[in-house]
Design a protein around this motif. Structure first.
Motif: not given
Length: 125
Positions: A89-92, A5-8, A119-120
């Motif tokens: 660097d904008t990406a998921v 689970v990614e966050s941040g 995470t976006q």
């Protein structure tokens, strides 16, 4: 089975920092390699960074000197510290785990066995 689970993630201005976290559950991942990949709209998923069980790290040339991958085995968590962010660097951003105890081609997404939902990260210029 391993759950990641990614966050941040979030919106940040260019030049700013952001730290992503990837919490693993279902299995202790301290003995295995963990990686971060990213995918921008209309582009293929690309390698960002990886950290092996022995804490050896590799980063893509595009983020070298700006991004740092680390792990906290006690928390079963991997981090991606991103500094000097750029609009490109904008990406998921996806966290991934390579659970086979072997040498592998860490820059290839196909080498990883489990993936988080992503995470976006959006960098405004």
């Amino acid at each position: 089975q391993v759950q990641l689970v990614e966050s941040g993630g979030g919106l940040v201005q260019a030049g700013g920092p952001l730290r992503l976290s990837c919490a693993a559950s279902g299995r202790t991942v301290s003995s295995y390699a963990m990686g971060w990949f990213r995918q921008a709209p209309g582009k293929e998923r690309e390698f960002v960074a990886t950290i092996t069980w022995s804490a050896v790290t590799h980063c893509a040339d595009s983020v070298k000197g700006r991004f740092t991958i680390s792990r906290d085995n006690a928390k079963n968590t991997v981090y991606l510290q991103m500094n000097s962010l750029k609009s490109e660097d904008t990406a998921v951003y996806f966290c991934a785990a390579h659970l086979r105890p072997s040498i592998f081609e860490w820059w290839k997404a196909s080498e990883y066995d489990y993936w988080g939902q992503g995470t976006q990260v959006t960098v405004s210029s």
